[in-house]
Motif scaffolding. Structure first.
Motif, PDB file in Angstrom:
ATOM      1  N   GLU A 112       1.069  17.096   1.011  1.00 41.82           N
ATOM      2  CA  GLU A 112       0.554  16.543   2.267  1.00 41.82           C
ATOM      3  C   GLU A 112       1.043  15.097   2.423  1.00 41.82           C
ATOM      4  OE1 GLU A 112      -3.704  15.840   4.600  1.00 41.82           O
ATOM      5  OE2 GLU A 112      -3.650  16.825   2.647  1.00 41.82           O
ATOM      6  N   ALA A 113       1.767  14.835   3.508  1.00 39.56           N
ATOM      7  CA  ALA A 113       2.310  13.502   3.816  1.00 39.56           C
ATOM      8  C   ALA A 113       3.302  13.029   2.762  1.00 39.56           C
ATOM      9  CB  ALA A 113       1.193  12.474   3.981  1.00 39.56           C
ATOM     10  N   PRO A 160      -3.933   6.131  -8.632  1.00 42.07           N
ATOM     11  CA  PRO A 160      -2.679   6.069  -7.882  1.00 42.07           C
ATOM     12  C   PRO A 160      -1.960   4.735  -8.094  1.00 42.07           C
ATOM     13  CG  PRO A 160      -4.475   6.859  -6.500  1.00 42.07           C
ATOM     14  CD  PRO A 160      -5.094   6.340  -7.761  1.00 42.07           C
ATOM     15  N   ILE A 161      -0.655   4.772  -7.974  1.00 43.07           N
ATOM     16  CA  ILE A 161       0.186   3.588  -8.107  1.00 43.07           C
ATOM     17  C   ILE A 161       0.776   3.266  -6.749  1.00 43.07           C
ATOM     18  CG2 ILE A 161       2.246   2.621  -9.202  1.00 43.07           C
ATOM     19  CD1 ILE A 161       1.800   4.624 -11.497  1.00 43.07           C
ATOM     20  N   ARG A 193       2.792   6.016  -2.261  1.00 40.75           N
ATOM     21  CA  ARG A 193       1.922   5.977  -3.429  1.00 40.75           C
ATOM     22  C   ARG A 193       2.286   7.138  -4.343  1.00 40.75           C
ATOM     23  NH1 ARG A 193      -4.473   4.956  -2.124  1.00 40.75           N
ATOM     24  NH2 ARG A 193      -4.417   2.675  -2.216  1.00 40.75           N
ATOM     25  N   ALA A 194       2.120   6.935  -5.639  1.00 40.79           N
ATOM     26  CA  ALA A 194       2.327   8.011  -6.601  1.00 40.79           C
ATOM     27  C   ALA A 194       1.015   8.266  -7.330  1.00 40.79           C
ATOM     28  CB  ALA A 194       3.407   7.635  -7.607  1.00 40.79           C
ATOM     29  N   PRO A 208       1.315   5.828   2.184  1.00 42.39           N
ATOM     30  CA  PRO A 208       0.015   5.167   1.957  1.00 42.39           C
ATOM     31  C   PRO A 208      -0.903   5.395   3.146  1.00 42.39           C
ATOM     32  CG  PRO A 208       1.677   3.550   2.553  1.00 42.39           C
ATOM     33  CD  PRO A 208       2.409   4.849   2.355  1.00 42.39           C
ATOM     34  N   PRO A 209      -2.205   5.356   2.912  1.00 44.24           N
ATOM     35  CA  PRO A 209      -3.167   5.496   4.017  1.00 44.24           C
ATOM     36  C   PRO A 209      -2.901   4.444   5.087  1.00 44.24           C
ATOM     37  CG  PRO A 209      -4.298   5.581   1.903  1.00 44.24           C
ATOM     38  CD  PRO A 209      -2.878   5.173   1.617  1.00 44.24           C
ATOM     39  N   THR A 210      -3.192   4.771   6.328  1.00 43.20           N
ATOM     40  CA  THR A 210      -2.991   3.850   7.443  1.00 43.20           C
ATOM     41  C   THR A 210      -3.766   2.562   7.202  1.00 43.20           C
ATOM     42  OG1 THR A 210      -2.778   5.727   8.923  1.00 43.20           O
ATOM     43  CG2 THR A 210      -3.178   3.572   9.927  1.00 43.20           C
TER      44      THR A 210
END
Length: 335
Positions: free
Chosen positions: A257-258, A311-312, A318-319, A331-333
């Motif tokens: 997802e994304a 998460p990194i 992001r990983a 990354p989240p908005t």
């Protein structure tokens, strides 16, 4: 009949080899600054191209960054015309305050202008005048930055743009800078000396004028050639790694997802050099970002040293470890 000047002969041989793939109907553009390297390149191309049935034109990009740049660009175009090459000047606007500095901004503007000119003409390739000395300087700068093998591989003699199909050729990567100057002198050509090439504010100038001469003095002659050979060997290694990645990448990644996910088992099964390249390749291809070595190692720890870490945050993504996968997501908005 007088013998051919050795410097002229060397530049012509290098260009002849580069032009062979375009014989009988191809077209190339010479990127002409008016300096000795590009002027020697233009002269050699003007001589060799007609014999191979290759059409040739020159493009001079005026960055407008210093007084007299317009006159210097016009003079370079006139020199190309005198050699029998169709010539043009393209003037660009460069923001000196752009991220990366004026050098990077000028380079980006130059390559955009050359790409557009090649597309407008339907040219197959653009010829650049980088020499063996430029290659050696590139390797030393990469070493100083700790850039890794890919950067130390330096400039490729042939690079194909995957988007446009345009090829960028550097016929002179085996030719010394002193040879291009000698070729210009033998042909009665008067090169322009860019003041930026002696401006010690630039790291490349300091490498050229101080670092390489000191290395030659302390270690003996041949340092530049050795650095260029190192670049060639590392480029071969990089090409081999790239082929390995392309052969395996489809089997170890899946949509997320994304973003995209990579099998931890597959990453763990590979040696560190290949594992790290796969991580960098995934981020570059999916998010258009380059990872530093420290960032790459942090992601690799999600595979080899997993202890429940979160998460990194990485450039553009992001990983995070999710079960048997490393997920790379936007990354989240707002972050």
């Amino acid at each position: 009949m007088p013998s051919l000047n050795p410097a002229v002969a060397e530049t012509r041989r290098a260009v002849r080899a580069a032009l062979q793939p375009f014989a009988d109907g191809g077209e190339v553009i010479v990127a002409l600054s008016g300096g000795a390297d590009s002027l020697a390149l233009a002269a050699a191309t003007a001589f060799e191209a007609p014999k191979l049935g290759v059409r040739v034109a020159s493009i001079t990009v005026d960055h407008g960054l210093q007084p007299g740049s317009a006159a210097a660009a016009d003079s370079a175009a006139a020199a190309a015309a005198a050699l029998g090459i169709e010539s043009a000047v393209v003037r660009v606007t460069v923001d000196p305050a752009a991220p990366g500095g004026p050098e990077a901004a000028a380079r980006d503007a130059r390559y955009r202008a050359l790409t557009e000119a090649a597309a407008a003409r339907g040219a197959d390739a653009v010829l650049l005048g980088h020499t063996l000395d430029d290659q050696a300087e590139t390797v030393l700068l990469g070493l100083a930055r700790g850039s890794g093998a890919t950067s130390l591989a330096g400039m490729a003699p042939v690079r194909r743009d995957d988007t446009t199909g345009l090829r960028w050729l550097r016929p002179f990567l085996t030719v010394r800078r002193q040879t291009t100057r000698a070729a210009c002198a033998a042909a009665g050509l008067d090169p322009w000396d860019d003041p930026h090439n002696t401006d010690r504010r630039f790291a490349r100038v300091r490498v050229r004028e101080t670092v390489l001469p000191v290395l030659e003095a302390e270690l003996g002659p041949g340092v530049a050639e050795a650095l260029a050979r190192t670049a060639e060997q590392l480029r071969e290694d990089a090409e081999a790694f790239a082929e390995m990645i392309h052969e395996t990448i489809e089997d170890i990644v899946e949509p997320a997802e994304a973003g995209i996910a990579v099998s931890t088992a597959a990453l763990a099964a590979n040696p560190p050099a290949l594992r790290h390249r796969i991580i960098r390749h995934v981020v570059a291809s999916e998010f258009g970002q380059s990872l530093t070595r420290s960032q790459t190692l942090e992601v690799a720890r999600l595979v080899t040293d997993w202890s429940g870490q979160g998460p990194i945050d990485l450039p553009g993504c992001r990983a995070a470890r999710r079960g048997g996968l490393i997920e790379f997501t936007a990354p989240p908005t707002g972050i």
